[in-house]
Design a protein around this motif. Structure first.
Motif, PDB file in Angstrom:
ATOM      1  N   ASP A  17       0.823  -1.206   0.000  1.00  0.00           N
ATOM      2  CA  ASP A  17       0.000   0.000   0.000  1.00  0.00           C
ATOM      3  C   ASP A  17       0.863   1.265   0.000  1.00  0.00           C
ATOM      4  O   ASP A  17       1.883   1.341   0.691  1.00  0.00           O
ATOM      5  CB  ASP A  17      -0.916   0.006   1.224  1.00  0.00           C
ATOM      6  CG  ASP A  17      -2.012   1.049   1.103  1.00  0.00           C
ATOM      7  OD1 ASP A  17      -1.794   2.180   1.562  1.00  0.00           O
ATOM      8  OD2 ASP A  17      -3.075   0.731   0.537  1.00  0.00           O
ATOM      9  N   SER A  19       0.406   3.965   1.394  1.00  0.00           N
ATOM     10  CA  SER A  19       0.421   4.669   2.678  1.00  0.00           C
ATOM     11  C   SER A  19       1.631   4.308   3.541  1.00  0.00           C
ATOM     12  O   SER A  19       1.963   5.043   4.469  1.00  0.00           O
ATOM     13  CB  SER A  19      -0.863   4.368   3.454  1.00  0.00           C
ATOM     14  OG  SER A  19      -0.946   2.992   3.784  1.00  0.00           O
ATOM     15  N   THR A  54       4.991   0.917  10.214  1.00  0.00           N
ATOM     16  CA  THR A  54       3.689   1.076   9.560  1.00  0.00           C
ATOM     17  C   THR A  54       3.407  -0.095   8.637  1.00  0.00           C
ATOM     18  O   THR A  54       2.277  -0.583   8.545  1.00  0.00           O
ATOM     19  CB  THR A  54       3.647   2.401   8.772  1.00  0.00           C
ATOM     20  OG1 THR A  54       4.003   3.473   9.642  1.00  0.00           O
ATOM     21  CG2 THR A  54       2.263   2.663   8.204  1.00  0.00           C
TER      22      THR A  54
END
Length: 272
Positions: A17, A19, A54
């Motif tokens: 992803d 992000s 993350t």
């Protein structure tokens, strides 16, 4: 103790992803032992830098979406394989916690006593990585440093994660903390970092796989199995690839109800 650098191929293959991606790299600045610069660069991006924390949390969420349940704040004490299943003995806040399973995937990271206890042997060769986050001064490209005085047998790095932050680290067979301190002092003197007074983290990194990564009702994956790129110490892509192979083989073994070592040997043949 991870730079978070992965290839574009890894990003595409596993739908990483956006992000979790801090930035992209088109090349790198390589410094020889004498200090000579070799600048490698391509028009198209070659790799990306992910925020490892993350990325891990995004992977957790993805797994939970597929039905995975996490039991946190627990320590596994023993894994006992029997003819009809596996018993996992753990503790949580001082209390016993046991689980029954048909099979076990050991993804415990580097140098786990559980792996050795399962009869899979020890990782044959390893180095220690040391890394710290620093404030940078105008560093916008990945830099790699070579030389016996910098990182004996391996290399060091400065990887920008934002316009003002970077990860500085190295791999070494001996005294990684000492060599990292010397590297940061040099980078400070060159005006590349704002301070050398930061606390590093350390981690062992396998350079050779386990003698065996499977047994009756169990397989080992990732750092626990020594599935690491030995030239760079990178393990994210190899870990994901080998996890895919493990999942495919376990799926077939569970469907046929044959979780013997002989049947799970297909996993090792596949990843090797």
């Amino acid at each position: 103790c991870c730079t978070g650098i992965i290839s574009r191929e890894c990003v595409n293959s596993f739908a990483i992803d956006d992000s979790v991606i801090l930035g992209w790299a088109n090349g790198a600045r390589l410094f020889s032992p004498s200090g000579r610069l070799l600048n490698l660069w391509r028009q198209e991006t070659q790799a990306c830098i992910v925020d490892r924390a993350t990325f891990d949390m995004a992977t957790v969420s993805r797994a939970q979406g597929m039905g995975v349940e996490y039991v946190l704040n627990s320590s596994v004490r023993a894994i006992k394989v029997r003819g009809d299943g596996v018993r996992i003995e753990a503790t949580r806040q001082g209390e016993g916690l046991n689980f029954e399973a048909r099979a076990v995937v050991m993804a415990t990271g580097f140098s786990s006593r559980l792996v050795e206890g399962a009869g899979l042997g020890k990782v044959g060769d390893f180095v220690v990585g040391a890394q710290a986050e620093v404030e940078t001064m105008g560093v916008n490209e990945v830099e790699v440093y070579f030389g016996q005085e910098i990182a004996p047998g391996f290399f060091a790095w400065l990887v920008p994660t934002s316009s003002s932050r970077a990860l500085v680290g190295l791999l070494s067979r001996r005294s990684p903390g000492l060599y990292l301190k010397k590297l940061m002092s040099s980078l400070l003197a060159q005006g590349k970092i704002a301070s050398a007074e930061v606390k590093p983290s350390y981690r062992g990194i396998s350079l050779k796989p386990l003698p065996r990564t499977y047994g009756n009702r169990l397989v080992a994956v990732g750092d626990a199995a020594g599935q690491v790129k030995p030239t760079t110490g990178g393990g994210i892509y190899y870990g994901l690839l080998c996890a895919d192979i493990a999942a495919d083989n376990l799926h077939r073994a569970l469907e046929s109800d044959d979780l013997s070592a002989k049947n799970l040997a297909n996993y090792e043949r596949g990843w090797r």
